[in-house]
Write a protein that holds these residues in place. Structure first.
Motif, PDB file in Angstrom:
ATOM      1  N   CYS A  14      44.190  46.211  46.726  1.00 56.72           N
ATOM      2  CA  CYS A  14      44.664  45.072  45.942  1.00 56.72           C
ATOM      3  C   CYS A  14      45.817  44.356  46.636  1.00 56.72           C
ATOM      4  N   CYS A  17      45.945  40.658  48.576  1.00 56.79           N
ATOM      5  CA  CYS A  17      45.370  39.446  48.005  1.00 56.79           C
ATOM      6  C   CYS A  17      46.279  38.952  46.888  1.00 56.79           C
ATOM      7  N   CYS A  20      44.839  36.444  41.862  1.00 53.45           N
ATOM      8  CA  CYS A  20      44.983  36.457  40.403  1.00 53.45           C
ATOM      9  C   CYS A  20      46.411  36.149  39.959  1.00 53.45           C
ATOM     10  N   CYS A  74      39.644  39.674  38.975  1.00 57.67           N
ATOM     11  CA  CYS A  74      39.499  40.195  40.344  1.00 57.67           C
ATOM     12  C   CYS A  74      38.028  40.306  40.736  1.00 57.67           C
TER      13      CYS A  74
HETATM   14  S1  SF4 Z   1      42.643  39.342  42.622  1.00 56.74           S
HETATM   15 FE1  SF4 Z   1      44.501  40.409  41.873  1.00 56.74          FE
HETATM   16  S2  SF4 Z   1      43.745  42.470  41.337  1.00 56.74           S
HETATM   17 FE2  SF4 Z   1      42.217  41.560  42.710  1.00 56.74          FE
HETATM   18  S3  SF4 Z   1      42.793  42.231  44.764  1.00 56.74           S
HETATM   19 FE3  SF4 Z   1      43.764  40.221  44.399  1.00 56.74          FE
HETATM   20  S4  SF4 Z   1      45.833  40.723  43.636  1.00 56.74           S
HETATM   21 FE4  SF4 Z   1      44.575  42.568  43.430  1.00 56.74          FE
END
Ligand code: SF4
Ligand code: SF4
Length: 361
Positions: A14, A17, A20, A74
């Motif tokens: 996680c 990224c 979200c 996610c």
């Molecule tokens: S979208 Fe959010 S929960 Fe999914 S990998 Fe990215 S930071 Fe993590």
């Protein structure tokens, strides 16, 4: 930190990224990158690698309201709620909880509620006396309604009385374990509280659960922790929808136009979105807010306001702005804790109503 391999995998995947971060109600309220899922994973991964101490990230671990908006968003399937709750459990086992969490935790263990209250308001005490006799149906109110928003608990009882439902409300209602689960996750104490609650619920054929937070715990988390209930469990909103179908709610238009604030526990966790809409539509013209149903944005609660009052107030104010920005003037809630949090915002533009308010108008 002693963390499961599954959680380590989610943490390490996680943290690279931030797709979200724009939907995190806490991150949006604080304006801090550190409040989001990605930053929390990064902090945990630094602890796992021995670069920083667990104590250094504990405030951040308790900033998450576990609303699951990030999990829902996610696309790669990582679960920040899972690893956040596991870190809370590990911190509890290693005696590294922040002092403000220890206070809430001790209250939960000693009194059954994080608020440490044991006295009910006079109106609720009187209402409970009327429903002390054993029937097939139990109305389970939950600690937020009983100790913090008792006027709404009384209204929840009144709505069922007006619909001629015969039901029981327990004077000494056992805690569902939902607050302990939030504070320390899958600890033995949480499971013990849930097991005791299940035993009390098993005395009834049907249990109507007023607070969506308890409904999620009883309908979903109990199973995850191996706690069984034999009673039929139904949310308060689903029960109202059933009463409406049977013509027992005596629906009439209030002339109001409203939007509905989906509680994430109902919409995202239990997949229940239309029951409340059916009831609300019988009493008012229902419009939709931006980000509704499973995409809902959490609007605050009473428990986190105990230790993050300003942040929670901002969370609630931002959700009200979502309604105001599309020209709406009334928000209906189905979660007593969100209701109280929204009511705490100083403003005059938006009327805050519970479904009970609408029905009893
Ligand atoms: S979208 Fe959010 S929960 Fe999914 S990998 Fe990215 S930071 Fe993590
Ligand atoms: S669960 Fe909710 S509060 Fe916690 S990181 Fe995800 S979106 Fe933010």
């Amino acid at each position: 930190m002693n963390m499961s391999e599954k959680c380590k995998q989610h943490v390490d995947s996680c943290r690279f990224c931030w797709m979200c971060h724009h939907i995190c109600p806490i991150g949006n309220a604080t304006g801090h990158e550190r409040s989001t899922a990605r930053a929390r994973a990064l902090g945990i991964s630094l602890v796992n690698r021995g670069a920083i101490e667990l104590d250094e990230i504990m405030d951040n671990i308790y900033e998450c309201c576990t609303c699951g908006a990030c999990v829902h968003d996610c696309t790669t399937g990582w679960d920040p709620v899972m690893f956040t709750k596991e870190v809370r459990l590990r911190a509890a086992l290693e005696n590294k909880l922040p002092e403000y969490i220890n206070i809430l935790l001790d209250n939960c263990l000693n009194t059954g509620s994080a608020y440490g209250k044991t006295e009910l308001c006079d109106d609720l005490t009187a209402a409970l006396k009327v429903h002390a006799d054993k029937t097939d149906i139990l109305l389970y109110l939950g600690v937020d309604a009983r100790y913090m928003v008792c006027k709404q608990a009384v209204k929840a009882i009144k709505v069922l009385e007006d619909a001629d439902v015969k039901f029981t409300v327990l004077e000494n209602e056992p805690a569902s374990g939902a607050q302990l689960d939030f504070l320390i996750g899958a600890a033995n104490e949480t499971k013990e509280q849930m097991t005791a609650c299940a035993k009390a619920l098993d005395e009834f054929k049907t249990v109507v659960v007023y607070d969506p937070n308890d409904a999620k715990a009883i309908k979903q988390t109990f199973k995850e922790y191996g706690v069984e209930t034999k009673a039929e469990i139904i949310t308060y909103t689903a029960f109202l929808a059933k009463l409406h179908d049977e013509g027992k709610l005596r629906a009439k238009s209030t002339g109001k136009t409203v939007v509905f604030q989906d509680p994430y526990q109902l919409s995202r966790d239990l997949g229940e979105t239309e029951e409340a809409r059916k009831v609300i539509s019988a009493f008012a013209e229902l419009h939709e807010m931006l980000l509704n149903r499973a995409e809902t944005v959490w609007a605050g609660n009473i428990l986190m306001a105990e230790y993050l009052p300003e942040v929670i107030n901002e969370v609630s104010a931002r959700r009200l702005y979502n309604a105001e920005s599309i020209g709406e003037t009334a928000v209906v809630t189905a979660c007593v804790s969100e209701y109280a949090a929204l009511k705490n915002v100083e403003q005059n533009e938006i009327e805050i109503l519970s479904i009970e308010d609408l029905i009893l108008d």
